[in-house]
Design a protein around this motif. Sequence first.
Motif, PDB file in Angstrom:
ATOM      1  N   UNK A 218       1.423   9.347  -6.278  1.00  0.00           N
ATOM      2  CA  UNK A 218       2.281   8.197  -5.973  1.00  0.00           C
ATOM      3  C   UNK A 218       3.366   8.572  -4.970  1.00  0.00           C
ATOM      4  N   UNK A 219       3.885   9.793  -5.077  1.00  0.00           N
ATOM      5  CA  UNK A 219       4.883  10.247  -4.110  1.00  0.00           C
ATOM      6  C   UNK A 219       4.282  10.426  -2.721  1.00  0.00           C
ATOM      7  N   UNK A 234       1.330   2.112  13.699  1.00  0.00           N
ATOM      8  CA  UNK A 234       0.347   1.600  12.758  1.00  0.00           C
ATOM      9  C   UNK A 234       0.682   2.121  11.377  1.00  0.00           C
ATOM     10  N   UNK A 235       0.114   1.463  10.358  1.00  0.00           N
ATOM     11  CA  UNK A 235       0.411   1.827   8.976  1.00  0.00           C
ATOM     12  C   UNK A 235       1.304   0.786   8.317  1.00  0.00           C
ATOM     13  N   UNK A 236       1.329   0.802   6.985  1.00  0.00           N
ATOM     14  CA  UNK A 236       2.129  -0.172   6.248  1.00  0.00           C
ATOM     15  C   UNK A 236       3.629   0.004   6.494  1.00  0.00           C
ATOM     16  N   UNK A 237       4.065   1.233   6.721  1.00  0.00           N
ATOM     17  CA  UNK A 237       5.465   1.444   7.055  1.00  0.00           C
ATOM     18  C   UNK A 237       5.828   0.748   8.352  1.00  0.00           C
ATOM     19  N   UNK A 238       4.939   0.798   9.310  1.00  0.00           N
ATOM     20  CA  UNK A 238       5.144   0.087  10.577  1.00  0.00           C
ATOM     21  C   UNK A 238       5.168  -1.415  10.356  1.00  0.00           C
ATOM     22  N   UNK A 249       9.969 -12.188   6.026  1.00  0.00           N
ATOM     23  CA  UNK A 249       9.954 -11.689   4.653  1.00  0.00           C
ATOM     24  C   UNK A 249       8.616 -11.876   3.939  1.00  0.00           C
ATOM     25  N   UNK A 250       7.842 -12.943   4.220  1.00  0.00           N
ATOM     26  CA  UNK A 250       6.519 -12.994   3.580  1.00  0.00           C
ATOM     27  C   UNK A 250       5.644 -11.804   3.938  1.00  0.00           C
ATOM     28  N   UNK A 251       5.657 -11.396   5.210  1.00  0.00           N
ATOM     29  CA  UNK A 251       4.884 -10.218   5.607  1.00  0.00           C
ATOM     30  C   UNK A 251       5.476  -8.953   4.997  1.00  0.00           C
ATOM     31  N   UNK A 252       6.794  -8.899   4.904  1.00  0.00           N
ATOM     32  CA  UNK A 252       7.439  -7.733   4.305  1.00  0.00           C
ATOM     33  C   UNK A 252       7.040  -7.595   2.842  1.00  0.00           C
ATOM     34  N   UNK A 253       7.087  -8.696   2.094  1.00  0.00           N
ATOM     35  CA  UNK A 253       6.694  -8.659   0.689  1.00  0.00           C
ATOM     36  C   UNK A 253       5.216  -8.328   0.548  1.00  0.00           C
ATOM     37  N   UNK A 254       4.393  -8.853   1.450  1.00  0.00           N
ATOM     38  CA  UNK A 254       2.956  -8.561   1.395  1.00  0.00           C
ATOM     39  C   UNK A 254       2.705  -7.068   1.616  1.00  0.00           C
ATOM     40  N   UNK A 255       3.421  -6.481   2.583  1.00  0.00           N
ATOM     41  CA  UNK A 255       3.277  -5.045   2.812  1.00  0.00           C
ATOM     42  C   UNK A 255       3.729  -4.223   1.622  1.00  0.00           C
ATOM     43  N   UNK A 256       4.817  -4.634   0.980  1.00  0.00           N
ATOM     44  CA  UNK A 256       5.295  -3.925  -0.208  1.00  0.00           C
ATOM     45  C   UNK A 256       4.288  -4.028  -1.355  1.00  0.00           C
ATOM     46  N   UNK A 257       3.700  -5.206  -1.534  1.00  0.00           N
ATOM     47  CA  UNK A 257       2.713  -5.374  -2.601  1.00  0.00           C
ATOM     48  C   UNK A 257       1.474  -4.509  -2.359  1.00  0.00           C
ATOM     49  N   UNK A 258       1.017  -4.466  -1.120  1.00  0.00           N
ATOM     50  CA  UNK A 258      -0.167  -3.649  -0.806  1.00  0.00           C
ATOM     51  C   UNK A 258       0.144  -2.174  -0.978  1.00  0.00           C
ATOM     52  N   UNK A 259       1.331  -1.757  -0.549  1.00  0.00           N
ATOM     53  CA  UNK A 259       1.731  -0.356  -0.712  1.00  0.00           C
ATOM     54  C   UNK A 259       1.790   0.020  -2.189  1.00  0.00           C
ATOM     55  N   UNK A 260       2.340  -0.870  -2.999  1.00  0.00           N
ATOM     56  CA  UNK A 260       2.387  -0.606  -4.438  1.00  0.00           C
ATOM     57  C   UNK A 260       0.994  -0.542  -5.035  1.00  0.00           C
ATOM     58  N   UNK A 261       0.111  -1.414  -4.553  1.00  0.00           N
ATOM     59  CA  UNK A 261      -1.266  -1.429  -5.060  1.00  0.00           C
ATOM     60  C   UNK A 261      -1.975  -0.119  -4.744  1.00  0.00           C
ATOM     61  N   UNK A 264      -0.839   2.406  -7.314  1.00  0.00           N
ATOM     62  CA  UNK A 264      -1.410   2.147  -8.646  1.00  0.00           C
ATOM     63  C   UNK A 264      -2.875   2.557  -8.687  1.00  0.00           C
ATOM     64  N   UNK A 265      -3.632   2.191  -7.659  1.00  0.00           N
ATOM     65  CA  UNK A 265      -5.058   2.524  -7.636  1.00  0.00           C
ATOM     66  C   UNK A 265      -5.267   4.030  -7.620  1.00  0.00           C
ATOM     67  N   UNK A 266      -4.511   4.747  -6.819  1.00  0.00           N
ATOM     68  CA  UNK A 266      -4.656   6.205  -6.764  1.00  0.00           C
ATOM     69  C   UNK A 266      -4.255   6.845  -8.089  1.00  0.00           C
ATOM     70  N   UNK A 267      -3.210   6.322  -8.713  1.00  0.00           N
ATOM     71  CA  UNK A 267      -2.809   6.828 -10.031  1.00  0.00           C
ATOM     72  C   UNK A 267      -3.936   6.647 -11.041  1.00  0.00           C
TER      73      UNK A 267
END
Length: 293
Positions: A218-219, A234-238, A249-261, A264-267
Motif C-alpha cells: 500500500x505504501x 502520466x499516471x494518477x498523480x499527474x 473536483x469530480x476528476x480529482x475524486x475519481x483519481x483518488x478513488x481509483x488510487x485507493x482501489x 486495496x486490490x494489491x493488499x
Amino acid sequence: MQSGKQSGARSDTPGVAGVSGVSARDRPGAGERLARVVDAGWRPAVLLIACFAAWWIVAAAELVEPYLVPSPGATLDVLTGKTSYLWQHTWVTTYETLLGFAIAVAVGVLAAVVMVYSSTVEKTLYPILLFAQVVPKIAVAPLFVVWLGFGITPKILIAVLIAFFPVVISMVTGLKAVDPEMLQLSATMGAKPWQTFVKIRFPASLPHLFSGLKVAVTLAVTGAVVGEFVGANEGLGYVILQANGNLDTPMLFAGLLVMSLIGVVLFVLVEIAEKLLLPWHASRRDVGATTAF
C-alpha cells in the motif's frame, strides 16, 4: 469382535483419523466459507455505504460548494465517461507500484538476511535505514527528478524507498523470532547454515514477512503517486495534480478513488498469497480485523 466393531465404527466417524484419539480437521464447505466472507465483510460494507450516503446528502443539500465536494453522481460520470483516459494513467501508476514493490521486496529480504547473520552489518546499516525512513519522501523526490529526469525511474525509486523499510523490519523480526532451541537442535543434528535457513529460519519468518508486505504494497502506491506529483506527464498523480489545478473536483475524486482501489486490490492479492503459501498459519486466524477473507 466387539472391540473391532467399535474400532470400525470410530473410523467411520467424520473428523476422526486412522489413529485412535487423533481427529482430522474437516475442510470448511462452500456455505461455511461464504458465511465467513459475509461475516468479515458486512461491517466495512455498511461503513462504506454510510460514508457514501453522507457524501450524497452533503452534495444534495448543497452544504458545500460543488467545486469543493462534487456529488457522487458527478464522480461516477467521470469514472464511466473517461474510462480509457483513467485506465491509461491507472496502468502507469500500477506498473510503477508493482515494479517498485518487487524491487523493495527483493532488496529488503536480502538486506534483512545479511543483517541477521552479521551483527556488524546490522549495527552499520540499521541507523542508516532508520534515517532514510524518517526523511520525508516528498522532500527528496525533486532531487530524484533532477538527477534522473521526468521518466519512470524516479517514481519507481520513491516507491522502493517507501516500501523498503517495512519489508526489512518485518523480515528481520521474523528471522530473529525463531525458537533458539530449534536452531540448537538443527546444529546438533549437523545441519549446515544454509540448510537451517531454508528449512527453519525462512519458513518461520514468512508470517512476519507477509505482515510487512501488506503494509509495503500500500505504501508503494503512495510512493509512485508522490513521484508523479513532483514531475510526470502520466499516471494518477499527474491526473490528480492536473484536476486540482483546473478545479476539476469530480476528476480529482475519481483519481483518488481509483488510487485507493489499486491499494486495496494489491493488499487483497498479498493476503491471498499468504493464505495459499501459509495455510498452516492462516488456518489459525479464522476471524481477524486485518483479514479480508
